[in-house]
Design an enzyme around this catalytic site. Structure first.
Site, PDB file in Angstrom:
ATOM      1  N   TYR A  97       0.659  14.166   0.441  1.00  0.00           N
ATOM      2  CA  TYR A  97       0.235  14.753   1.715  1.00  0.00           C
ATOM      3  C   TYR A  97       0.321  16.271   1.717  1.00  0.00           C
ATOM      4  CZ  TYR A  97       0.653   9.879   3.061  1.00  0.00           C
ATOM      5  OH  TYR A  97       0.510   8.514   3.115  1.00  0.00           O
ATOM      6  N   CYS A 102      -2.340  33.796   9.242  1.00  0.00           N
ATOM      7  CA  CYS A 102      -2.080  34.489  10.509  1.00  0.00           C
ATOM      8  C   CYS A 102      -1.711  33.524  11.619  1.00  0.00           C
ATOM      9  CB  CYS A 102      -3.301  35.309  10.884  1.00  0.00           C
ATOM     10  SG  CYS A 102      -3.624  36.502   9.611  1.00  0.00           S
ATOM     11  N   GLU A 103      -0.558  32.904  11.497  1.00  0.00           N
ATOM     12  CA  GLU A 103      -0.029  31.966  12.492  1.00  0.00           C
ATOM     13  C   GLU A 103       1.483  31.999  12.340  1.00  0.00           C
ATOM     14  OE1 GLU A 103      -1.542  29.057  14.189  1.00  0.00           O
ATOM     15  OE2 GLU A 103      -3.555  29.132  13.337  1.00  0.00           O
ATOM     16  N   GLU A 140       0.845  -1.210   0.000  1.00  0.00           N
ATOM     17  CA  GLU A 140       0.000   0.000   0.000  1.00  0.00           C
ATOM     18  C   GLU A 140       0.874   1.251   0.000  1.00  0.00           C
ATOM     19  OE1 GLU A 140      -1.828  -0.446   3.817  1.00  0.00           O
ATOM     20  OE2 GLU A 140      -2.791  -2.335   3.305  1.00  0.00           O
ATOM     21  N   PRO A 141       1.695   1.448  -1.024  1.00  0.00           N
ATOM     22  CA  PRO A 141       2.552   2.636  -1.005  1.00  0.00           C
ATOM     23  C   PRO A 141       1.784   3.896  -1.380  1.00  0.00           C
ATOM     24  CG  PRO A 141       2.959   1.356  -2.994  1.00  0.00           C
ATOM     25  CD  PRO A 141       1.863   0.653  -2.257  1.00  0.00           C
ATOM     26  N   GLY A 142       2.094   4.968  -0.720  1.00  0.00           N
ATOM     27  CA  GLY A 142       1.469   6.254  -1.047  1.00  0.00           C
ATOM     28  C   GLY A 142       2.551   7.233  -1.474  1.00  0.00           C
ATOM     29  N   ARG A 158       2.689  20.276   5.850  1.00  0.00           N
ATOM     30  CA  ARG A 158       3.687  19.392   6.468  1.00  0.00           C
ATOM     31  C   ARG A 158       4.745  20.119   7.304  1.00  0.00           C
ATOM     32  NH1 ARG A 158       6.726  16.412   4.208  1.00  0.00           N
ATOM     33  NH2 ARG A 158       6.388  14.603   5.519  1.00  0.00           N
TER      34      ARG A 158
HETATM   35  N1  LLP Z   1      -1.269   2.037   4.512  1.00  0.00           N
HETATM   36  C1  LLP Z   1      -1.724   2.497   5.683  1.00  0.00           C
HETATM   37  C2  LLP Z   1      -2.573   1.641   6.511  1.00  0.00           C
HETATM   38  C3  LLP Z   1      -1.378   3.798   6.109  1.00  0.00           C
HETATM   39  O1  LLP Z   1      -1.808   4.241   7.277  1.00  0.00           O
HETATM   40  C4  LLP Z   1      -0.570   4.609   5.281  1.00  0.00           C
HETATM   41  C5  LLP Z   1      -0.213   5.978   5.673  1.00  0.00           C
HETATM   42  C6  LLP Z   1      -0.136   4.080   4.053  1.00  0.00           C
HETATM   43  C7  LLP Z   1      -0.495   2.792   3.704  1.00  0.00           C
HETATM   44  C8  LLP Z   1       0.717   4.871   3.102  1.00  0.00           C
HETATM   45  O2  LLP Z   1       1.944   5.223   3.657  1.00  0.00           O
HETATM   46  P1  LLP Z   1       3.073   5.923   2.747  1.00  0.00           P
HETATM   47  O3  LLP Z   1       3.554   4.922   1.735  1.00  0.00           O
HETATM   48  O4  LLP Z   1       2.468   7.102   2.101  1.00  0.00           O
HETATM   49  O5  LLP Z   1       4.119   6.282   3.708  1.00  0.00           O
HETATM   50  N2  LLP Z   1       0.634  12.948   6.559  1.00  0.00           N
HETATM   51  C9  LLP Z   1       1.900  12.312   6.865  1.00  0.00           C
HETATM   52  C10 LLP Z   1       1.898  10.862   6.473  1.00  0.00           C
HETATM   53  C11 LLP Z   1       0.797  10.048   7.114  1.00  0.00           C
HETATM   54  C12 LLP Z   1       0.781   8.602   6.677  1.00  0.00           C
HETATM   55  C13 LLP Z   1      -0.415   7.890   7.182  1.00  0.00           C
HETATM   56  N3  LLP Z   1      -0.572   6.523   6.770  1.00  0.00           N
HETATM   57  C14 LLP Z   1       3.011  13.104   6.176  1.00  0.00           C
HETATM   58  O6  LLP Z   1       2.729  14.091   5.521  1.00  0.00           O
HETATM   59  O7  LLP Z   1       4.182  12.780   6.320  1.00  0.00           O
END
Ligand code: LLP
Length: 425
Positions: free
Chosen positions: A381, A353-354, A284-286, A323
């Site tokens: 993100y 304004c922060e 599950e890469p994001g 971020r």
């Molecule tokens: N699978 C699950 C269950 C997750 O909770 C997440 C991310 C992913 C996959 C994807 O993770 P990735 O490959 O993107 O690292 N907003 C934060 C990151 C929060 C990630 C939350 N979960 C930031 O901007 O760094």
């Protein structure tokens, strides 16, 4: 024209002093669509995906893009057309995948707090798998499935208790986190699930954190998960797929995360050694698919010398790029057109304004008001976490593919922001 690539940002390069996304100069996009403006490179997303696919060559594996990183419809379309599945965490994300043409059977539904309504809808459309995060959720999912006359495919998210060595807000696989079922309760949870009506156990999953830049947490987590698979199967419950979540980091600055193909070569060496190399895998890469495929263009509004700091005030802010304020995160900031002048040191800040509204601190920049800056690594993100704070409309988004630039999201207007509100009578 000399071309200078930006390390870590494939498909973004300077040509003749101008920053390009693929074959499109960013200055022209800012002039046409205004700023702040997110610009994504389709080829950059596809090359990140290709690295995972090289790592999975010859294996039975499915890549489910964790769309929370960037859930814009145009971005989802790129991954749907490339044959990816999706990892979702809400009913809203489910509707977005469907609107972008994603196949319901290729959806994994993760998240600690699924509502009954979300479960119902996911069962109706036929999602591929529910990643269940607690015993209580197993009970509710079973009840909802019985009421709908459906069978819910279930994987249990385990918390392997390994330290991903990342920012505490984005560590998820430690004992103190709210995510997953504790390692030592896992077998009991599988037995419980196996006994509940209308649930079909199909897999196991874990996700240990985000922006992980070392291999060792993955290797450790894999050992812990395989120990569990052994124990679950010894209890007579089959585990068809193993989902290792996402979390692989990107280079924002000087980080050097392992490349996806190299990481998976190592993971498969371990899997083969333990006799699991032939299983079905999911990931599950994001961030690693989209993070370095996007930039946010912003215009310098004012330069403001201060007693302790010089400020470069730009038109993007913490509502567009949350971020830095949330995680003290670093994003590189580069001029869209290079100037031959001595740089000065600035804090790059937005109009909100922060005092927390900063985008970069102590950056050496040679800039004038009216110049354009590119905030790098803004594909993940950023837009998906953007808000309307200070009644700021969210930015527009453009997807570049070769010479073509497609507007995939219009800038929000004041009317858009007020659309759901009602005045008192
Ligand atoms: N699978 C699950 C269950 C997750 O909770 C997440 C991310 C992913 C996959 C994807 O993770 P990735 O490959 O993107 O690292 N907003 C934060 C990151 C929060 C990630 C939350 N979960 C930031 O901007 O760094």
């Amino acid at each position: 024209m000399t071309a200078t690539a930006l390390p870590g940002h494939p498909h973004f390069e300077f040509r003749g002093g101008e920053l390009f996304a693929e074959r499109v100069p960013l200055r022209g996009l800012a002039q046409r669509y205004g700023t702040p403006l997110f610009v994504y490179s389709k080829q950059s997303m596809l090359s990140a995906l290709a690295a995972y696919r090289r790592g999975f060559a010859g294996r039975n594996a499915k890549i489910c893009y964790a769309m929370k990183a960037n859930s814009s419809l145009g971005v989802l379309q790129v991954f749907a057309q490339a044959g990816c599945g999706f990892d979702i965490v809400s009913g809203g994300e489910l509707e977005r995948v469907l609107a972008a043409g994603g196949a319901p059977g290729d959806i994994i539904f993760s998240g600690v707090g699924k509502t009954r309504a979300e479960m119902r809808r996911a069962l109706e459309v036929g999602v591929g798998c529910f990643n269940v995060e607690s015993e209580a959720e197993l009970d509710v999912l079973s009840e909802v499935a019985v009421a709908c006359g459906k069978t819910a495919p279930v994987s249990i998210r385990v918390n392997p208790d390994v330290d991903p060595k990342t920012h505490p807000y984005i560590s998820t696989g430690l004992k103190g986190n709210k995510f997953g079922i504790a390692h030592k309760r896992t077998l009991a949870a599988y037995r419980r699930a196996a006994a509940l009506p209308n649930l079909e156990l199909v897999g196991i999953d874990c996700h240990i954190g985000s922006q992980i830049t070392h291999e060792s947490p993955y290797l450790d987590a894999m050992d812990r998960v395989l120990d569990l698979v052994e124990a679950i199967e010894a209890a007579g419950i089959a585990v068809r797929h193993i989902d290792f979540g996402g979390g692989l980091g990107i280079a924002y600055d000087s980080e050097r995360p392992p490349p996806a193909d190299g990481l998976w070569a190592k993971l498969f060496t371990k899997l083969d050694a333990r006799g699991y190399g032939g299983r079905q895998f999911m990931i599950e890469p994001g961030r690693s698919l989209v993070g370095n495929a996007g930039v946010c263009l912003t215009e310098v509004l004012y330069l403001k010398p201060g007693e302790q700091k010089n400020f470069c005030i730009v038109d993007a802010a913490m509502n567009d790029l949350p971020r830095p304020a949330m995680y003290q995160a670093y994003h590189a900031i580069v001029p869209v057109t290079r100037r031959e002048a001595a740089p000065q040191t600035y804090d790059v800040v937005g109009p909100v304004c922060e005092s927390g509204d900063w985008i970069g601190r102590d950056r050496a920049l040679a800039v004038h008001p009216g110049d354009l800056l590119a905030v790098m690594s803004a594909g993940a993100y950023c837009m998906s976490m953007a808000s309307n704070y200070n009644a700021r409309g969210r930015a527009a988004e453009v997807l570049v593919d070769g010479h073509q630039a497609y507007l995939i999201r219009e800038r929000e207007t004041a009317a858009d922001l007020m659309r759901c509100e009602r005045l008192l009578r």
